[in-house]
Design a protein around this motif. Structure first.
Motif, short mmCIF file in Angstrom:
data_model
loop_
_atom_site.label_atom_id
_atom_site.label_comp_id
_atom_site.label_asym_id
_atom_site.label_seq_id
_atom_site.Cartn_x
_atom_site.Cartn_y
_atom_site.Cartn_z
N SER A 35 0.85 -1.19 -0.03
CA SER A 35 0.02 0.16 0.14
C SER A 35 0.86 1.14 -0.04
CB SER A 35 -0.92 0.09 1.20
OG SER A 35 -1.78 -1.00 1.19
N THR A 36 2.17 1.19 0.68
CA THR A 36 2.79 2.28 0.41
C THR A 36 3.86 2.33 -0.22
OG1 THR A 36 4.44 1.17 2.35
CG2 THR A 36 2.48 2.40 3.00
N VAL A 37 4.67 1.15 -0.66
CA VAL A 37 6.13 1.45 -1.29
C VAL A 37 5.63 1.49 -3.04
CG1 VAL A 37 6.34 -1.28 -1.64
CG2 VAL A 37 8.19 0.41 -1.47
N VAL A 38 4.53 1.28 -3.54
CA VAL A 38 4.37 1.11 -4.85
C VAL A 38 4.53 2.61 -5.25
CG1 VAL A 38 2.61 1.01 -6.54
CG2 VAL A 38 3.00 -0.91 -5.11
N ASN A 39 3.94 3.75 -4.57
CA ASN A 39 4.25 4.96 -5.06
C ASN A 39 5.49 5.44 -5.32
OD1 ASN A 39 1.53 5.51 -4.94
ND2 ASN A 39 1.32 6.38 -2.82
N VAL A 40 6.62 4.92 -4.22
CA VAL A 40 7.82 5.15 -4.54
C VAL A 40 8.33 4.67 -5.85
CG1 VAL A 40 10.29 4.88 -3.54
CG2 VAL A 40 8.33 5.06 -2.14
N ALA A 41 7.61 3.40 -6.33
CA ALA A 41 8.32 2.75 -7.46
C ALA A 41 7.88 3.23 -8.75
CB ALA A 41 7.92 1.35 -7.39
N GLY A 163 11.59 -0.72 0.47
CA GLY A 163 11.34 -0.50 -0.68
C GLY A 163 12.14 0.16 -1.64
N GLY A 164 12.32 1.35 -1.16
CA GLY A 164 13.27 2.32 -1.81
C GLY A 164 14.78 1.67 -1.92
N TRP A 165 15.20 0.88 -0.88
CA TRP A 165 16.54 0.14 -1.25
C TRP A 165 16.34 -0.91 -2.27
CZ3 TRP A 165 17.87 -5.00 -0.21
CH2 TRP A 165 19.41 -5.27 -0.26
N LEU A 166 15.29 -1.60 -2.17
CA LEU A 166 15.34 -2.61 -3.33
C LEU A 166 15.36 -2.13 -4.59
CD1 LEU A 166 12.53 -5.07 -1.49
CD2 LEU A 166 15.00 -5.41 -1.86
N ILE A 167 14.41 -1.10 -4.88
CA ILE A 167 14.17 -0.49 -6.02
C ILE A 167 15.64 0.41 -6.68
CG2 ILE A 167 13.53 1.73 -7.34
CD1 ILE A 167 10.90 1.41 -5.11
N ASP A 168 16.40 0.95 -5.89
CA ASP A 168 17.77 1.48 -6.13
C ASP A 168 18.62 0.26 -6.29
OD1 ASP A 168 16.86 3.88 -6.07
OD2 ASP A 168 17.80 4.34 -3.88
N THR A 315 13.67 8.93 -1.10
CA THR A 315 12.35 9.46 -1.42
C THR A 315 11.22 8.53 -0.46
OG1 THR A 315 12.39 9.71 -3.63
CG2 THR A 315 10.07 9.13 -2.82
N GLY A 316 11.69 7.30 -0.16
CA GLY A 316 11.16 6.33 0.92
C GLY A 316 11.22 6.94 2.15
#
Length: 480
Positions: A35-41, A163-168, A315-316
């Motif tokens: 619910s929260t991390v998708v916006n960051v992605a 999530g931000g760490w996983l994305i980066d 951003t996260g």
């Protein structure tokens, strides 16, 4: 054997009690994370999948739509067919849909998988709490639910960071793949420790009279039609498909009201609840405030990466203070509301949150987190902290005790519907469409306009609270 014949007996210090808590917390963590991390992605997946603004909106809203429309039905299915059974079905469904999201090769694929993921969440979300309510000894139930609430809140705070760490470090796809090991842990714990339970009175009725499929489908059709019209209007204007979706959505709203009224107390949403003016006003307030929250978080994540130039991890980090304030301050806000009534917190909270959004409108390229972003986020979080606990308590206090479950569920659905409608409508209102989110000038103008709209929504909520919200009266009377 009747699974409801024995009184709930789990203790928080027993192995079975700890295992049941683990299953519920991990499951809730999956739903909160997505619910929260998708916006960051969104900026990364949008660039890789060549998505338009409408594609990003549906990536968020497909999930919210299914949760808002079917969460009450998910709870009713658990009561009828077994809470552990439906809970496990939701966990497996959610995990499979998460893998499909991570494997998506196009926007259409991702959106379809997000719809499936939201449906799994609608089965899973009510089950994680109802399993605790039904399984633990009354003396330990409050401690178990408090532990679930606190640790689930921690997962919400850590979600954007992880999530931000996983994305980066890896890819946006890993924010979905990470759900697979979590789901395996939930299934193993639930199979070993979670006892089965169901509502004996509902189970004895047989058939489908105990849950409202027609109401749930009409609710989904109403939200889906209106959302489709709002999202497609910027690109297609008053095209026949857009107008048809709007008409279908509005007609479904009317049909939903008629169906629920005819079903009476067997309805997913007994319309007698709205004989309480306070209950009606509180849910309108909920839609307004959570629309501001949903619109703000949607635009902030994209803006900080595509205009300010931040990484997904930073951003996260930006919204973590907001979640920490909620974790620490909500019990105090609830206690304050119990002493002085909900009107003052529900009036002051949105005003403080609106001030935070007005501060955040000034954030631009090269912004400092500590100087430019943190003050606005902290103000917004402080305002939201004044709202959440008093709002929940007031909603439950506005109806008779026997309607507490459906009142809480509907208020949860109202909050998700508010976010859903904001994400659908705000890009239309601020003129953002196509690939405008990749253009710094267009996105900056849209971001400032969207935050102004969100601040206005919060101020409207404050006015509503000041004029119409009061301390709930003595409970126990069923709505007429």
């Amino acid at each position: 054997m009747d699974v409801t014949s024995a009184a709930p007996a789990l203790r928080t210090r027993s192995a079975a009690g700890r295992g049941t808590l683990l299953a519920a917390i991990l499951a809730s963590g999956m739903v909160f994370l997505d619910s929260t991390v998708v916006n960051v992605a969104l900026p990364r997946l949008g660039a890789e999948l060549d998505a338009t603004v409408a594609g990003l909106q549906w990536t968020v809203n497909g999930y919210l739509l299914m949760l808002a429309a079917f969460v009450l039905l998910g709870g009713a299915l658990g009561d009828r067919f077994g809470r552990r059974r439906i809970f496990l079905l939701g966990v497996v469904w959610f995990a499979v849909a998460s893998v499909l999201c991570g494997l998506a090769q196009g926007t259409g694929w991702l959106i379809a998988a997000r719809f499936l993921q939201g449906a799994g969440g609608a089965l899973l979300t009510p089950g994680s709490l109802s399993v605790l309510q039904a399984s633990f000894h009354p003396d330990d139930r409050g401690r178990a639910i408090g532990t679930w609430s606190g640790l689930s809140g921690v997962s919400t705070a850590l979600g954007p960071l992880v999530g931000g760490w996983l994305i980066d470090a890896l890819s946006w796809r890993w924010i979905f793949f990470v759900n697979l090991p979590l789901a395996v842990g939930v299934v193993l714990a639930a199979m070993r420790w979670v006892p089965e339970s169901r509502d004996e009175a509902v189970s004895r009725t047989g058939g489908h009279g105990g849950f409202d499929v027609a109401g749930a489908l009409l609710g989904a059709l109403a939200l889906g039609g209106i959302t489709y019209a709002l999202i497609d209007a910027p690109a297609r204007g008053a095209a026949p498909a857009v107008l048809a979706a709007a008409v279908v959505g509005l007609a479904a709203v009317a049909a939903f009201v008629l169906v629920e009224r005819r079903r009476g107390d067997r309805a997913m949403l007994p319309t007698g609840l709205f004989s309480s003016r306070l209950f009606s006003v509180l849910n309108i307030f909920t839609v307004v405030v959570y629309a501001a929250l949903g619109g703000f978080t949607f635009f902030l994540a994209v803006y900080l990466q595509n205009v300010v130039g931040w990484s997904a991890l930073l951003t996260g980090l930006a919204t973590v203070p907001m979640t920490l304030l909620l974790l620490v301050g909500s019990p105090r806000a609830g206690a304050l509301s119990a002493r002085i009534g909900p009107r003052l917190p529900l009036t002051v909270g949105p005003v403080v949150a609106a001030a935070g959004l007005l501060l955040l409108r000034r954030v631009g390229p090269g912004a400092s987190y500590w100087v430019d972003v943190l003050p606005g986020v902290a103000l917004f979080g402080a305002g939201l902290t004044l709202v959440v606990a008093p709002l929940t308590t007031s909603v439950l206090g506005a109806v008779a005790d026997r309607f507490a479950g459906v009142a809480s569920g509907f208020n949860n659905a109202a909050s998700r519907a508010g976010g859903l409608l904001a994400v659908a409508a705000l890009p239309l209102l601020v003129g953002l469409s196509g690939t405008g989110y990749e253009q710094k000038g267009a996105l900056a103008d849209a971001y400032r306009g969207a935050l102004l709209w969100c601040a206005c929504l919060l101020l409207a909520g404050a006015l509503l609270a000041a004029l119409l919200i009061h301390r709930p009266r003595v409970k126990g009377r069923a709505p007429s």
